[in-house]
Scaffold this motif. Structure first.
Motif, short mmCIF file in Angstrom:
data_model
loop_
_atom_site.label_atom_id
_atom_site.label_comp_id
_atom_site.label_asym_id
_atom_site.label_seq_id
_atom_site.Cartn_x
_atom_site.Cartn_y
_atom_site.Cartn_z
N THR A 55 0.94 -1.11 -0.02
CA THR A 55 0.04 -0.18 0.06
C THR A 55 0.97 1.25 0.24
N TYR A 56 2.08 1.11 0.51
CA TYR A 56 3.04 2.21 0.29
C TYR A 56 3.73 2.25 -1.09
N ALA A 94 7.84 10.72 7.94
CA ALA A 94 7.31 11.71 8.68
C ALA A 94 5.83 11.90 8.42
N GLU A 95 5.58 11.86 7.05
CA GLU A 95 4.31 11.97 6.61
C GLU A 95 3.23 10.62 6.93
N ARG A 96 4.02 9.54 7.14
CA ARG A 96 3.23 8.35 7.48
C ARG A 96 4.18 7.25 7.73
N ALA A 109 0.92 -2.22 9.79
CA ALA A 109 0.14 -2.62 10.99
C ALA A 109 -1.39 -2.39 10.14
N ALA A 110 -1.51 -1.83 9.34
CA ALA A 110 -2.96 -1.67 8.82
C ALA A 110 -2.91 -2.88 7.68
N GLU A 111 -2.12 -3.20 7.10
CA GLU A 111 -2.02 -4.43 6.21
C GLU A 111 -2.00 -5.67 6.92
N LEU A 112 -1.36 -5.86 7.93
CA LEU A 112 -1.34 -7.13 8.90
C LEU A 112 -2.46 -7.29 9.67
N GLN A 120 -6.86 -11.26 10.24
CA GLN A 120 -8.13 -11.52 10.37
C GLN A 120 -8.48 -12.79 9.26
N THR A 121 -7.81 -12.77 8.18
CA THR A 121 -8.03 -13.71 7.06
C THR A 121 -7.36 -14.99 7.46
#
Length: 586
Positions: A432-433, A509-511, A518-521, A526-527
């Protein structure tokens, strides 16, 4: 022109044909030839201009070939016939071979010839040749045949002679460890390396042996196991020894196919105490031995090569490669090249090891975290340039590993599948990056939702790839090394490294990268730990070679030829498919 691909599976060659025909402006759809599905009905639904079979194990029905021009891709020269053409060629050590495109008729492989292209056949495993030299010749022959068909004036040539070869059986592949020397053992193993393997008896069990590499120093009683290395076993021949990386357990008729596994994992408690013989350090061209990870230097460029069977990277593979990467980054170089081999770059996590685990969810979690650790190390390397060199195909997390590098170089014959959807996964490896920063958010969404293969050229037009090298598979490593050596000494390299470091600090610094991970994992976890998630059934079907029940809907749609699509920053260039949300014709 609309081309319908008819295939027994959407394998590597079918994917490449699909991608490259789109590059040439054709619309393409796929129908799998399934026992319970009427191929004639499917062809009528598609109303193709041309039917093309890149990999077909069954005969085309007369109802189809009598109504449509149907071209068959046969991995053999004109006159060669039979389902085991390439197996025989590898086993008999042919040095030249060919791929022929012929028209389907009532006799297998005996139709009129539309095109035939010769190729070299180096001493490699069958599957590596199939994805390399054979695929290159096949694409040249396919494109020539398609152009001839489109012209409307070409008259195909009838075959005047032919030699039908029987299907190769296990008795044709049998190894006699007591009398067979290394060269013959290697021929048997290489002719069956991916499928079906060589059936053999070992430690009280029946196994299929997959892959074979020579060993020049270890010796023992013929048939004896001598050592282990990185999951492989070394077995003595009559005059030397070979390394066997993978085994697959034999199953009785009616039982599901067992997964291919690293040999030591497959043998488990059967394996006696054997010495672990690490690969020799550095790269010594005088040695004939096997290693799946290697490192060497040329001036200011370091080359970290790796080659894992099928491109699958288990937790152990990832951790060993991460250790090797960190060691490479401790060296005084300005460029590090990842990969550079002739075959697969990486296909991400090892679904076979996961399937064989007593706790597949836990192993899935461990494997994806190990992949993420490796990708993170590449992304946070700010004191040198990192190049991903893809001599072969990359998919899912393996494609995202490549995108973590500063530059991606591909052999022109490589195929990329930068998506996870077909395995029921959201994906990780910081995609996602990395994916949106290369192609923009809209194109990233399209690529991951369409889940279609890309040629190296199409990937370069989109911005996924920085450079394509048009060369034979065996020449890729040398070409990439020469380019890397020049890059390492280029006057602009030092300033590029400084710019890279500043950009990484700005992006952090932005993200922070940790937030992407963390968001991907969170979604991956869950899957993995949902017993009813489609991932588990899809993984099982893939690993155990379960027959498809229908052609996946995304393949039956007409995937359009190349067009222009916006890149980040407003730059426009050709893309792989029509539409922003899905293939044309869906």
């Amino acid at each position: 022109m609309h081309v319908l691909l008819v295939a027994s599976a959407f394998n590597s060659l079918t994917q490449r044909v699909h991608a490259e025909l789109r590059d040439h402006g054709h619309s393409v759809a796929v129908e799998l030839a399934l026992p319970h599905v009427s191929l004639a009905d499917a062809v009528r639904r598609h109303r193709p201009d041309l039917v093309l079979a890149p990999m077909l194990k069954s005969a085309v029905p007369e109802e189809v070939w009598s109504a449509h021009t149907c071209l068959i891709v046969h991995p053999g020269p004109v006159g060669d016939r039979g389902p085991s053409s390439l197996d025989w060629a590898v086993q008999e050590r042919a040095t030249r071979w060919a791929v022929t495109v012929l028209q389907a008729n009532g006799e297998m492989d005996a139709g009129d010839v539309w095109a035939s292209v010769e190729c070299a056949l180096p001493q490699e495993g069958k599957s590596a040749l199939y994805r390399g030299e054979i695929a290159d010749a096949a694409l040249e022959a396919v494109l020539l045949a398609v152009d001839r068909f489109a012209s409307g004036s070409h008259v195909p040539a009838p075959q005047t002679a032919g030699r039908a070869r029987p299907a190769m059986r296990q008795q044709d592949r049998r190894i006699d460890w007591a009398t067979d020397g290394t060269e013959r053992v290697l021929r048997m193993l290489r002719a069956a390396d991916s499928r079906p393997g060589v059936r053999d008896e070992l430690l009280g069990g029946t196994w299929f042996l997959h892959g074979g590499h020579p060993e020049d120093r270890l010796r023992g009683r013929p048939g004896e196991l001598l050592a282990t290395r990185a999951g492989a076993i070394c077995r003595a021949t009559a005059d030397g020894a070979v390394w066997i990386p993978e085994l697959r357990a034999h199953r009785a008729p009616g039982e599901p196919t067992a997964p291919k596994l690293p040999a030591t994992l497959a043998l488990g408690d059967r394996l006696p105490a054997l010495p672990e013989r690490p690969a020799p350090p550095g790269s010594d061209p005088r040695r004939r031995t096997w290693c799946d990870i290697g490192y060497r230097e040329e001036g200011q460029a370091g080359f970290l090569s790796f080659s894992f069977p099928g491109g699958a990277m288990s937790t152990a593979h990832c951790r060993r490669l991460l250790d090797a990467y960190r060691a490479a980054c401790a060296r005084p170089t300005s460029v590090v090249v990842l990969g550079g081999g002739r075959d697969f770059f990486s296909n991400g996590i090892h679904l076979g090891v996961i399937e064989a685990s007593a706790e597949p969810a836990e192993e899935s979690w461990a494997n994806i975290n190990a992949m993420d650790d490796l990708v993170e190390a590449v992304l946070t390397t700010t004191d040198r340039l990192v190049v991903a060199a893809l001599g072969g195909n990359a998919a899912a997390g393996g494609a995202m590993l490549a995108l973590a590098a500063d530059e991606v170089w591909c052999r022109s014959g490589a195929v990329l599948n930068p998506h996870y959807r077909l395995m029921g996964l959201y994906g990780s490896e910081y995609w996602t990056y990395t994916l949106p920063r290369r192609v923009g958010a809209a194109t990233a969404e399209r690529l991951t939702s369409e889940a279609l293969p890309l040629s190296a050229d199409a990937a370069q037009r989109l911005g996924l790839v920085d450079r394509t090298l048009d060369c034979p598979p065996g020449a890729f490593a040398g070409r990439a090394a020469a380019l890397a050596a020049r890059l390492a000494t280029a006057p602009a390299t030092a300033s590029r490294i400084a710019v890279k470091k500043a950009r990484r600090e700005h992006d952090e610094a932005e993200r922070p990268l940790a937030a992407y991970r963390a968001a991907e994992l969170d979604l991956m976890r869950q899957t993995f730990f949902d017993a009813d998630a489609p991932y588990h059934a899809l993984r099982r079907a893939f690993v155990r070679k379960e027959a498809a029940v229908a052609t996946p809907p995304h393949l039956t749609c007409r995937a359009a030829g190349r067009h222009t699509a916006a890149r980040p920053g407003g730059v426009t260039g050709p893309a792989a498919h029509d539409g922003a949300s899905g293939p044309a014709g869906c």
